[in-house]
Design an enzyme around this catalytic site. Structure first.
Site, short mmCIF file in Angstrom:
data_model
loop_
_atom_site.label_atom_id
_atom_site.label_comp_id
_atom_site.label_asym_id
_atom_site.label_seq_id
_atom_site.Cartn_x
_atom_site.Cartn_y
_atom_site.Cartn_z
N HIS A 1 0.87 -1.17 0.00
CA HIS A 1 0.00 0.00 0.00
C HIS A 1 0.92 1.23 0.00
O HIS A 1 2.00 1.19 0.57
CB HIS A 1 -0.84 -0.06 1.28
CG HIS A 1 -1.92 0.97 1.40
ND1 HIS A 1 -1.66 2.28 1.72
CD2 HIS A 1 -3.26 0.87 1.25
CE1 HIS A 1 -2.82 2.94 1.79
NE2 HIS A 1 -3.79 2.11 1.50
N ASP B 1 3.25 -3.95 8.17
CA ASP B 1 1.98 -3.27 7.93
C ASP B 1 0.88 -4.30 8.18
O ASP B 1 0.65 -5.18 7.36
CB ASP B 1 1.94 -2.75 6.49
CG ASP B 1 0.61 -2.08 6.16
OD1 ASP B 1 -0.34 -2.21 6.96
OD2 ASP B 1 0.54 -1.45 5.10
N GLN C 1 -4.30 -5.12 7.21
CA GLN C 1 -5.27 -6.08 6.68
C GLN C 1 -5.18 -7.42 7.39
O GLN C 1 -5.88 -8.36 7.01
CB GLN C 1 -5.05 -6.26 5.17
CG GLN C 1 -5.29 -5.00 4.35
CD GLN C 1 -6.76 -4.59 4.26
OE1 GLN C 1 -7.66 -5.38 4.55
NE2 GLN C 1 -7.01 -3.35 3.86
N LYS D 1 -10.63 -0.13 10.37
CA LYS D 1 -10.79 -1.35 9.57
C LYS D 1 -11.15 -2.54 10.45
O LYS D 1 -11.33 -3.65 9.95
CB LYS D 1 -9.48 -1.66 8.83
CG LYS D 1 -9.12 -0.66 7.75
CD LYS D 1 -7.97 -1.17 6.90
CE LYS D 1 -7.20 -0.05 6.23
NZ LYS D 1 -7.79 0.39 4.96
N CYS E 1 -4.72 2.37 -3.65
CA CYS E 1 -3.47 2.85 -3.06
C CYS E 1 -2.33 1.86 -3.28
O CYS E 1 -1.45 1.71 -2.41
CB CYS E 1 -3.62 3.16 -1.58
SG CYS E 1 -4.83 4.43 -1.26
C1 LIG Z 1 -2.33 -2.67 3.65
C2 LIG Z 1 -2.69 -1.29 4.08
N1 LIG Z 1 -1.73 -0.49 4.57
C3 LIG Z 1 -1.99 0.76 5.00
C4 LIG Z 1 -3.24 1.29 4.92
C5 LIG Z 1 -3.47 2.69 5.40
O1 LIG Z 1 -4.28 2.70 6.54
P1 LIG Z 1 -4.95 4.07 7.01
O2 LIG Z 1 -5.75 4.55 5.87
O3 LIG Z 1 -5.77 3.71 8.18
O4 LIG Z 1 -3.85 5.00 7.33
C6 LIG Z 1 -4.29 0.49 4.41
C7 LIG Z 1 -5.68 0.98 4.28
O5 LIG Z 1 -5.98 1.97 3.69
C8 LIG Z 1 -4.00 -0.83 3.97
O6 LIG Z 1 -4.96 -1.61 3.49
#
Ligand SMILES: Cc1ncc(COP(=O)(O)O)c(C=O)c1O
Ligand SMILES: Cc1ncc(COP(=O)(O)O)c(C=O)c1O
Lengths: 159, 416, 416, 159
Positions: free
Chosen positions: B131, B208, B211, B234, B372
């Site tokens: 992401h 990270d 998910q 999430k 993203c």
């Molecule tokens: C794998 C992953 N990393 C990072 C993020 C970023 O999370 P957030 O939008 O809560 O900052 C997300 C979700 O948008 C994600 O799915």
């Protein structure tokens, strides 16, 4: 199938999205007359367009573009190119203004077909806030590229 | 069990035009059970105050709510409450690590922070399925320190290609940052294997876990990672809240990025001393109501059981994969065996945005675009995809409604 | 009007032990009217989704709620919606400016950002009455760039001492950062005078508007500041939300600090292009429910009228100042004429913590400590003070209950 | 006046907060015997203590401190100093342990006066989470300073 969907995806739009009028390789500096170039991205969905305008001696505008995007954005670029082929710079600016206004009307406006021509088919888009940017993408690129072409013409005159 | 708990989520009764809602966009953000919403109401009606600051009774209650949230989070992901630092979202959490290392590389944080300093000759390794939140901050760190950014590629089946792991992650590697579960492909990555390699050459591991934490049992201590990030929204929790988890000795040494009130011990006009973690990363007024609500969400998830959630999602993933496989002209991005209930795909001749629009007209909410993860899409030769992502409140009916509508898409757009 | 609106705030009916609650800690965080709480419930029950991302109907509604919040905020503080960037709190907003300048000083942001670069020989000017949130980030920027940190002193009456303004803010000054209203003294500072000086020498003006925006009409365009920060939670809004306001041309040029999803245009594995403001500062999932709730709060405040709020608070300040003045052994910190309803004081022979505890036993919630302004307290020769801060829901009865209890404090602790 | 307030502010506490036993200038390196020093700050309220312990040849501990804080924190430092004057190192560690446990009991524990002596008067504090740190401030400094003093003694032995 909701009627909103039918309003959004008018047959004109579906057809134009396949026709892709004006979708051809860009000439960039190989273009003979004063020209401008713009690259626009819709960060939400990754839709992209590269578009160039050329101001020919005879007062007509040539539009060429390549791009990748949804049916709305591709149809919009196609309709724009068609309109450009038939219009003067002043007319295109009028259309652009009317189109911009229509898109931001959230479905409250009647499209003026005498100005907009086929671009009136996008009226339904204005009810879908997330899709307005798709319809405007090519027009933003056009406006930007046209500005540059006009500046280039100025420069050439003054040179 | 799973059919009963749908009733806990009021939004599932919303109608989209004339259709019922099938919410298949939990990969972006999850819906909230009524108990989580109630906690907000109760907090603002009965105990709202600034935390860690007042001696008055409301402030004490607010502080309790806030710190109990930390205890609940540690219960969810392992470690002690002090290892949980609240952030606005997971993105901030990942940035705290990358920017903290940036500051360490520029002399901040003294001797303790030197271990985090990067310089030309060092490398940072990410993966091609990240992401943007776990990619761009590392690009910035590389640009700022002269370190090299490298990445592990992705196979056609949507898994990490570890063939060259030992040359990509080498002695020069200071940080290995990767996602536990891909937000596009649904693939669960082999954390063990990567951590093992990182340990062998002494790199810090940043996970990270956006998910994974909502969808399966996760214990950062067992996984032996150094830092991890996830977001509350999430995982049935509210918007405006994420968390950074880290090993205490590392958190206490990492220079803070955002500075201000509530994270200091002594401030003169000339200089400032910072508190240890977690406060050192919690400058300014914190999302207290959000933490209270997230504690309720964690309680709810724990009651359901995250092993059950994973099993439920694996079932839904099976239904989705089988069903999509039978619709002509649709290509699934990645078909890893070990996965959560997230499936992304490309529809021949129809742009993702149009696919999503059609599905929405039937009340089916999916996400379209690059999610993203532009480099990953580029890897699969597309700029955008459509993604259906499930959660504990989804059922087989959501999936079949989705599949029926999806089968109509190409005919509608005249490409089949 | 003000007596009627108390009923809108459910928490005011809470009892502390056997006593009714008199909440005099709004300087720390404000309480929320029921309509703001309702917006949360309504958002999570009916329109929760990720914004700017999906084509589906919920996402469109969530995006509308989010962007309408921006429009409401611009209505509150002036300028256009694009000038409002959402942050987790005011502290983050101030840090975005200081850290953005830090990044500009280290070559980020290209030519556009060069105007923000600081170097040895430059100076940054703050004041001695700053909250740590508007002091520590500037200390860090000075440390990182070699610029000098200077400050305007405070007079005995709690006003900025501008005697040496022209030598403290001189040609070397790149940034002048100061608070609109002191969170301890209640003093309203002369923004005009300071902006005028900054303009004369070409320094950027950063206004900490945390204590002004909730309590009085504020228009950043009229004030002609370059950047400003405030937080929602002090203005009837939820926790977890603040805002950075800036001139568009400056916001678009300032390098972002937190990077990740939703703030980019194109990302490859090697590099990234950022969007213009406000998105460039809004990485990751945003506090959407919070923004929706804040929009409701702004509507409420606007209905009441911020000029009325200020007048009401000035009346309460009068009652407090007169009353405290009659209690022996109490010293008020700062007695500026132009002020909001915030009063801090020192009680002879009784530590602030004990004062607060005594008042709390009577249901009166005040704040004790250094209120994130250690240097200001040092200036007044104390390490801690007790602060009563009012808001639109307070009434004269809150003040008299407070005064009665305060008069009992020294006798209780045996020092009178 | 609530009974909770009376439980919190026991007469012993009010008296000790004024008596400030042990509140005297620090000797630092001028101290004859192995010694340790600690500076503790309560960031919430700004309460501060500087405390030193000296391990005399005869096995007794001297405690000296200066500080600024609320009645609870000052009384706690005072009681600590009184207890230190009458106790061995081992006894002080036992008291410290018992006091720590009492403070974190949230009002659910009976204080063992035979161990805690006057420190038992702080029982009421444990019901006020925001004040626990006040009561513990001097004890944290004591533990830290004692560790250092013991280390210094080790070093001296080994030298
Ligand atoms: C794998 C992953 N990393 C990072 C993020 C970023 O999370 P957030 O939008 O809560 O900052 C997300 C979700 O948008 C994600 O799915
Ligand atoms: C004057 C002032 N500046 C900055 C802040 C920090 O605001 P926040 O805690 O919302 O980040 C506050 C409040 O705490 C304040 O009163």
């Amino acid at each position: 199938m909701s009627t909103q969907m039918q309003q959004l995806y008018q047959q004109v739009i579906l057809d134009q999205s396949r026709a892709r009028v004006g979708n051809t390789e860009l000439l960039r500096d190989a273009a003979g007359s004063p020209h401008g170039y713009s690259h626009q991205v819709n960060p939400t969905c990754g839709d992209e367009i590269e578009l160039e305008t050329e101001l020919r001696e005879d007062g007509t505008i040539a539009v060429r573009w390549t791009g990748d995007g949804c049916s709305i954005s591709m149809a919009s670029a196609s309709v724009l190119s068609e309109l450009a082929a038939e219009s003067s710079v002043a007319q295109m600016l009028e259309i652009e203004g009317a189109f911009h206004e229509l898109m931001h009307s959230r479905g409250t406006m009647e499209a003026d077909e005498s100005i907009l021509g086929d671009a009136a088919a996008f009226t339904g888009v204005s009810k879908f806030p997330a899709r307005i940017k798709c319809a405007l993408l090519a027009w933003m690129a056009f406006k930007d590229a046209l500005n540059q072409a006009q500046a280039a013409r100025e420069e050439k005159h003054n040179a | 069990m799973f059919s009963r708990l749908r009733g806990d989520f009021p939004i599932l009764d919303v109608r989209v035009g004339e259709s019922p809602l099938s919410y298949l966009d939990s990969g972006a953000t999850s819906q909230k059970p009524q108990c989580v919403i109630d906690t907000f109401v109760e907090y603002f009606q009965q105990r709202n105050a600034a935390v860690h600051r007042g001696a008055h009774s409301l402030a004490v209650e607010a502080t309790d709510a806030f710190e109990n949230g930390r205890i609940a989070a540690a219960g969810l992901v392992g470690g002690t409450p002090e290892q949980v630092c609240w952030t606005k979202n997971a993105t901030e959490a990942l940035n705290i690590v990358a920017l903290g290392m940036d500051r360490a590389s520029h002399g901040f944080g003294g001797d303790d922070a030197e271990r985090f300093a990067l310089a030309p000759g060092d490398s940072i390794v990410v993966t091609e399925m990240e992401h943007h939140a776990n990619l761009v901050p590392w690009q910035q760190l590389a640009a700022s320190t002269g370190a090299q950014l490298r990445w592990l590629p992705v196979t056609d089946s949507g898994e990490l290609d570890l063939t060259d792991l030992d040359t990509i992650v080498d002695e020069s590697t200071k940080v290995l940052a990767f996602t536990h579960v891909s937000n596009v492909l649904g693939t669960i990555n082999p954390v063990d294997r990567l951590v093992q390699r990182a340990r062998a050459i002494g790199a810090y591991v940043v996970l990270d876990a956006c998910q994974s934490v909502p969808h399966m049992p996760v214990d950062f201590v067992d996984l032996d990672v150094d830092f991890a990030a996830f977001s509350a929204h999430k995982a049935l929790g509210p918007t405006g809240l994420g968390a950074l988890w880290g090993k205490s000795e590392l958190l206490d040494a990492l220079p803070p990025v955002l500075t201000g009130g509530s994270m200091i011990t002594t401030v003169t006009m000339e200089e400032t001393e910072f508190m240890p973690a977690p406060q050192r990363f919690e400058a300014g007024t914190q999302p207290v109501a959000e933490v209270a609500a997230f504690a309720t969400a964690i309680g709810y998830l724990t009651e359901v059981g995250l092993d059950n959630v994973l099993e439920h999602e694996k079932e839904l993933a099976r239904v989705l994969l089988d069903g999509i496989g039978q619709i002509p002209g649709i290509h699934i991005l990645g078909e890893a065996e070990d996965r959560i209930g997230t499936v992304a795909f490309d529809v021949d001749g129809v742009h993702a945005h149009d696919v999503g629009q059609y599905l929405d007209s039937q009340g089916i909410a999916v996400r379209v675009g690059h999610h993203c993860a532009q480099p990953l899409h580029r890897r699969f030769g597309v700029t955008a995809s459509t993604r259906a992502s499930t959660y504990l409140y989804n059922n087989v009916e959501d999936c079949t409604r989705f599949l029926t509508a999806l089968a109509e898409v190409r005919p509608f757009f005249g490409v089949a």
